[in-house]
Design a protein around this motif. Structure first.
Motif, PDB file in Angstrom:
ATOM      1  N   ILE A 324       0.837  -1.204   0.000  1.00 46.78           N
ATOM      2  CA  ILE A 324       0.000   0.000   0.000  1.00 46.78           C
ATOM      3  C   ILE A 324       0.868   1.248   0.000  1.00 46.78           C
ATOM      4  CG2 ILE A 324      -1.643   1.325   1.374  1.00 46.78           C
ATOM      5  CD1 ILE A 324      -2.945  -1.288   2.185  1.00 46.78           C
ATOM      6  N   GLY A 325       1.919   1.246   0.845  1.00 47.29           N
ATOM      7  CA  GLY A 325       2.798   2.417   0.905  1.00 47.29           C
ATOM      8  C   GLY A 325       3.429   2.739  -0.447  1.00 47.29           C
ATOM      9  N   PHE A 326       4.000   1.747  -1.113  1.00 41.71           N
ATOM     10  CA  PHE A 326       4.686   1.990  -2.380  1.00 41.71           C
ATOM     11  C   PHE A 326       3.713   2.356  -3.492  1.00 41.71           C
ATOM     12  CE2 PHE A 326       8.317  -0.064  -0.376  1.00 41.71           C
ATOM     13  CZ  PHE A 326       9.370   0.653  -0.912  1.00 41.71           C
ATOM     14  N   ILE A 327       2.573   1.669  -3.565  1.00 40.73           N
ATOM     15  CA  ILE A 327       1.622   1.972  -4.641  1.00 40.73           C
ATOM     16  C   ILE A 327       1.026   3.356  -4.467  1.00 40.73           C
ATOM     17  CG2 ILE A 327      -0.602   1.292  -5.621  1.00 40.73           C
ATOM     18  CD1 ILE A 327       0.151  -1.603  -5.103  1.00 40.73           C
ATOM     19  N   GLU A 332       0.832   9.028  -6.207  1.00 39.24           N
ATOM     20  CA  GLU A 332       1.061  10.439  -5.890  1.00 39.24           C
ATOM     21  C   GLU A 332       2.146  11.035  -6.772  1.00 39.24           C
ATOM     22  OE1 GLU A 332       0.067  10.173  -1.078  1.00 39.24           O
ATOM     23  OE2 GLU A 332       2.116  10.451  -1.802  1.00 39.24           O
ATOM     24  N   THR A 333       3.234  10.292  -6.974  1.00 35.19           N
ATOM     25  CA  THR A 333       4.364  10.813  -7.755  1.00 35.19           C
ATOM     26  C   THR A 333       3.987  10.989  -9.219  1.00 35.19           C
ATOM     27  OG1 THR A 333       5.892   9.711  -6.243  1.00 35.19           O
ATOM     28  CG2 THR A 333       6.768  10.415  -8.367  1.00 35.19           C
ATOM     29  N   TYR A 390      -9.475   0.278  -3.569  1.00 39.52           N
ATOM     30  CA  TYR A 390     -10.097   1.597  -3.408  1.00 39.52           C
ATOM     31  C   TYR A 390      -9.304   2.460  -2.420  1.00 39.52           C
ATOM     32  CZ  TYR A 390     -14.292   0.020  -5.893  1.00 39.52           C
ATOM     33  OH  TYR A 390     -15.175  -0.432  -6.834  1.00 39.52           O
ATOM     34  N   LEU A 391      -8.836   1.841  -1.363  1.00 40.74           N
ATOM     35  CA  LEU A 391      -8.075   2.579  -0.353  1.00 40.74           C
ATOM     36  C   LEU A 391      -6.789   3.142  -0.943  1.00 40.74           C
ATOM     37  CD1 LEU A 391      -7.605   3.398   2.619  1.00 40.74           C
ATOM     38  CD2 LEU A 391      -6.537   1.175   2.976  1.00 40.74           C
ATOM     39  N   MET A 392      -6.067   2.336  -1.726  1.00 41.24           N
ATOM     40  CA  MET A 392      -4.823   2.812  -2.337  1.00 41.24           C
ATOM     41  C   MET A 392      -5.089   3.942  -3.323  1.00 41.24           C
ATOM     42  SD  MET A 392      -2.569  -0.671  -2.848  1.00 41.24           S
ATOM     43  CE  MET A 392      -3.841  -1.588  -3.704  1.00 41.24           C
ATOM     44  N   LEU A 393      -6.133   3.794  -4.155  1.00 46.06           N
ATOM     45  CA  LEU A 393      -6.461   4.841  -5.126  1.00 46.06           C
ATOM     46  C   LEU A 393      -6.859   6.138  -4.425  1.00 46.06           C
ATOM     47  CD1 LEU A 393      -8.506   2.771  -7.754  1.00 46.06           C
ATOM     48  CD2 LEU A 393      -6.161   3.617  -7.972  1.00 46.06           C
ATOM     49  N   LEU A 394      -7.629   6.002  -3.353  1.00 45.02           N
ATOM     50  CA  LEU A 394      -8.087   7.187  -2.631  1.00 45.02           C
ATOM     51  C   LEU A 394      -6.927   7.913  -1.972  1.00 45.02           C
ATOM     52  CD1 LEU A 394     -10.528   8.841  -1.717  1.00 45.02           C
ATOM     53  CD2 LEU A 394     -10.724   7.339   0.259  1.00 45.02           C
ATOM     54  N   LEU A 395      -6.052   7.174  -1.295  1.00 45.76           N
ATOM     55  CA  LEU A 395      -4.903   7.815  -0.646  1.00 45.76           C
ATOM     56  C   LEU A 395      -3.982   8.462  -1.675  1.00 45.76           C
ATOM     57  CD1 LEU A 395      -3.999   5.170   2.093  1.00 45.76           C
ATOM     58  CD2 LEU A 395      -5.082   7.389   2.435  1.00 45.76           C
ATOM     59  N   GLY A 396      -3.761   7.788  -2.802  1.00 42.37           N
ATOM     60  CA  GLY A 396      -2.905   8.360  -3.843  1.00 42.37           C
ATOM     61  C   GLY A 396      -3.504   9.594  -4.472  1.00 42.37           C
ATOM     62  N   THR A 457       2.540   7.399   4.743  1.00 47.71           N
ATOM     63  CA  THR A 457       1.457   6.615   4.129  1.00 47.71           C
ATOM     64  C   THR A 457       1.196   5.334   4.911  1.00 47.71           C
ATOM     65  OG1 THR A 457       2.042   7.483   1.952  1.00 47.71           O
ATOM     66  CG2 THR A 457       0.686   5.487   2.018  1.00 47.71           C
ATOM     67  N   ILE A 458       2.263   4.667   5.337  1.00 54.25           N
ATOM     68  CA  ILE A 458       2.099   3.438   6.132  1.00 54.25           C
ATOM     69  C   ILE A 458       1.406   3.759   7.455  1.00 54.25           C
ATOM     70  CG2 ILE A 458       3.372   1.646   7.368  1.00 54.25           C
ATOM     71  CD1 ILE A 458       5.399   1.663   5.110  1.00 54.25           C
ATOM     72  N   ILE A 459       1.756   4.891   8.062  1.00 54.86           N
ATOM     73  CA  ILE A 459       1.099   5.304   9.304  1.00 54.86           C
ATOM     74  C   ILE A 459      -0.387   5.562   9.061  1.00 54.86           C
ATOM     75  CG2 ILE A 459       0.903   7.240  10.907  1.00 54.86           C
ATOM     76  CD1 ILE A 459       3.030   5.394  11.767  1.00 54.86           C
ATOM     77  N   THR A 460      -0.717   6.226   7.948  1.00 52.58           N
ATOM     78  CA  THR A 460      -2.123   6.499   7.631  1.00 52.58           C
ATOM     79  C   THR A 460      -2.906   5.212   7.438  1.00 52.58           C
ATOM     80  OG1 THR A 460      -1.495   8.576   6.541  1.00 52.58           O
ATOM     81  CG2 THR A 460      -3.667   7.681   6.021  1.00 52.58           C
ATOM     82  N   GLU A 461      -2.330   4.284   6.689  1.00 53.47           N
ATOM     83  CA  GLU A 461      -3.001   2.989   6.472  1.00 53.47           C
ATOM     84  C   GLU A 461      -3.187   2.259   7.799  1.00 53.47           C
ATOM     85  OE1 GLU A 461      -3.188  -1.112   6.637  1.00 53.47           O
ATOM     86  OE2 GLU A 461      -1.194  -0.205   6.762  1.00 53.47           O
ATOM     87  N   ALA A 462      -2.165   2.285   8.641  1.00 54.01           N
ATOM     88  CA  ALA A 462      -2.263   1.596   9.932  1.00 54.01           C
ATOM     89  C   ALA A 462      -3.345   2.229  10.801  1.00 54.01           C
ATOM     90  CB  ALA A 462      -0.917   1.637  10.643  1.00 54.01           C
ATOM     91  N   THR A 463      -3.458   3.555  10.751  1.00 55.08           N
ATOM     92  CA  THR A 463      -4.482   4.253  11.535  1.00 55.08           C
ATOM     93  C   THR A 463      -5.880   3.848  11.076  1.00 55.08           C
ATOM     94  OG1 THR A 463      -2.988   6.135  11.850  1.00 55.08           O
ATOM     95  CG2 THR A 463      -5.329   6.511  12.236  1.00 55.08           C
ATOM     96  N   LEU A 464      -6.083   3.839   9.756  1.00 49.61           N
ATOM     97  CA  LEU A 464      -7.400   3.464   9.228  1.00 49.61           C
ATOM     98  C   LEU A 464      -7.721   2.007   9.550  1.00 49.61           C
ATOM     99  CD1 LEU A 464      -7.216   5.239   5.753  1.00 49.61           C
ATOM    100  CD2 LEU A 464      -8.581   5.924   7.721  1.00 49.61           C
TER     101      LEU A 464
END
Length: 529
Positions: A324-327, A332-333, A390-396, A457-464
């Protein structure tokens, strides 16, 4: 002799000069055009050398390498699956039967039911005078056979409608209802204290325990204790009931019973003063999830609340978190580089439009929006794998604004330099000038920014995931593994559930930040403090 000495000194001076000239000639061989000289001055080599000199950054790189091996290679070599369940057998006390000592009149119907209203009127009639009463427009009479047994008649009928008794008659061989007349004969004999009675030409005996015997065979029994199994398909033998009642009379709390097949079971008796009944609990070996098992050779980090191996879940959880972090950072990039590059190179109204879009994305409350969408996906029961996409697309999609502004600022300073003027003079199209000449010069800063963003990003995913709005079961992530600490008992007693996942999360995010700091110092030594 003096001349010889002088000539020797002169010769030494000459030799020194020759050596000096040779060294000068040798040094002159390494010009700026020499491959070896260029190799030592390579920018990439200098960046790598500066990075490797930073011990803290190298430590972070080693931690990241270990996490990658642990998550990806470890998940391949572990003998367990991510969603594999483990079980154990526990001895549990389950309610097997209930016992009530009958202190109220019970009714044995004959050819029709005796209504509840009529029963209440009958009780009132017993307290008054006379042997008749009326209920719901019907007339009834009753006959006292003895103080513990009454026969109730419907007006105009010589056959009893029902019997009112304190004793309960049940079959000794099945749960089937015995014939009315047979129950009547048993109750008359039992309430009168008779040891024998005749029914349809057969003589039956009643022992002290209330068992009705046909010779030596038990056919029924009468008792004021109502013993009922919890399950309708369970039959309680007369022997079981007699032994249970004996224990109740002796105020016992436990007893064991061996059936005809030689199977012995242990039982525990508890009394409920509210319902005035006894609960009979049977100790049975039950197959259950091996939840919160302590660390062992089979499970080095124990098992979680679902009976899954914690070490395996930790490996797969690291894989999901890193994926999730890398994707997300990659998405984003891509968006940030494209929009930031166009904005910085084109300028004018294009730059103004894109920057206003960036401002809008800066103002979007990302966390509340993600929480709302997560709750909506919960309500729609979205598949866990689709939910993760969906989570990866939304965060990106929500996190590209910072990278776009960084790229724009770098390109604004680079587009006016001489090499860009030369590229424009040679007729290279604008898209190639942006992505072939400008963007590569922004890559060092992008690498640093991406490395820093991975940790956040990893922190955000872990929080969710901790809040139950991110990665869902059966997929594991470090965030939803730590979610178990919502239970205070787990937090205080099962350290092996949440501490390893917390350590992995902390170490990975810290390592990404250390590597990011090291890359920043290596690319731009002037920023080093």
């Amino acid at each position: 002799m003096a001349d010889n000495k002088l000539s020797d000194k002169t010769q030494d001076l000459i030799d020194q000069e020759i050596n000096a000239e040779g060294q000068s000639a040798e040094e002159s061989e390494y010009s700026l055009n020499d491959d070896r000289r260029v190799r030592t001055l390579s920018p990439t080599a200098l960046v790598v050398k500066r990075f490797l000199r930073n011990r803290v950054a190298v430590t972070g790189l080693v931690i990241l390498a270990f996490m990658f091996v642990f998550s990806f290679i470890g998940g391949m070599v572990t003998p367990y699956r991510e969603d594999q369940l483990f079980y154990r057998y526990d001895d549990q006390n389950k309610q097997f039967a209930s016992v009530i000592e009958n202190t109220e009149l019970r009714y044995v119907p004959n050819y029709a039911d005796f209504p509840a209203v009529a029963r209440a009127k009958f009780v009132l009639a017993l307290k008054g005078e006379g042997n008749s009463f009326e209920a719901s427009g019907n007339s009834y009479t009753y006959e006292e056979i003895n103080p513990d047994l009454y026969a109730i008649y419907e007006a105009g009928n010589t056959e009893p409608l029902a019997l009112a008794t304190y004793d309960i008659v049940s079959s000794a061989s099945s749960n089937d209802r015995l014939p009315f007349e047979f129950q009547r004969a048993i109750l008359v004999a039992a309430t009168s204290g008779e040891a024998t009675f005749d029914y349809e030409g057969t003589t039956y005996t009643i022992d002290e325990a209330g068992a009705v015997l046909d010779g030596t065979t038990e056919v029924a029994y009468a008792s004021r204790y109502v013993v009922q199994p919890l399950m309708s398909d369970v039959f309680l033998s007369q022997q079981f009931k007699e032994e249970l009642i004996e224990v109740l009379d002796a105020d016992g709390k436990e007893f064991s019973f061996t059936d005809d097949q030689g199977n012995t079971a242990e039982y525990t008796i508890s009394y409920d003063a509210t319902t005035k009944s006894w609960s009979v609990l049977q100790a049975t070996s039950t197959k259950v999830f091996d939840t919160y098992a302590a660390p062992s050779w089979e499970h080095p980090l124990g098992t979680d609340r679902n009976g899954m191996d914690m070490l395996t879940r930790l490996m797969y959880g690291g894989r999901v978190s890193l994926y999730i972090g890398f994707i997300v950072v990659f998405i984003e990039t891509i968006i940030g580089v494209i929009l930031g590059g166009i904005s910085g190179y084109c300028g004018g109204w294009v730059d103004n439009l894109i920057m206003r879009i960036v401002d809008v994305f800066y103002c979007i409350p990302s966390m509340p929006l993600i929480i709302i969408l997560g709750a909506a996906m919960d309500a729609m029961r979205v598949d866990p794998q689709i939910r993760m996409i969906y989570l990866m697309l939304l965060l990106g999609f929500l996190g590209w604004a910072g990278i776009a502004r960084l790229v724009r600022g770098q390109i604004l300073s680079l587009r006016e330099q001489e090499f860009m003027t030369a590229a424009e003079a040679t007729g290279i199209r604008a898209s190639r000038r942006i992505f072939k000449h400008l963007i590569p010069n922004v890559i060092p800063q992008l690498i640093v920014t991406m490395t820093m963003s991975l940790g956040s990003t990893i922190i955000t995913e872990a929080t969710l995931s901790f809040l139950g709005l991110g990665v869902k079961f059966p997929f594991a992530s470090w965030g939803n593994i730590i979610n178990d600490v919502n239970d205070t008992f787990v937090l205080t007693n099962y350290w092996f559930i949440w501490i390893p996942a917390g350590v992995c999360l902390l170490a990975t995010v810290l390592a990404f930040n250390l590597v990011g700091d090291g890359l920043r110092d290596a690319f731009d030594p002037k920023m080093k403090r």
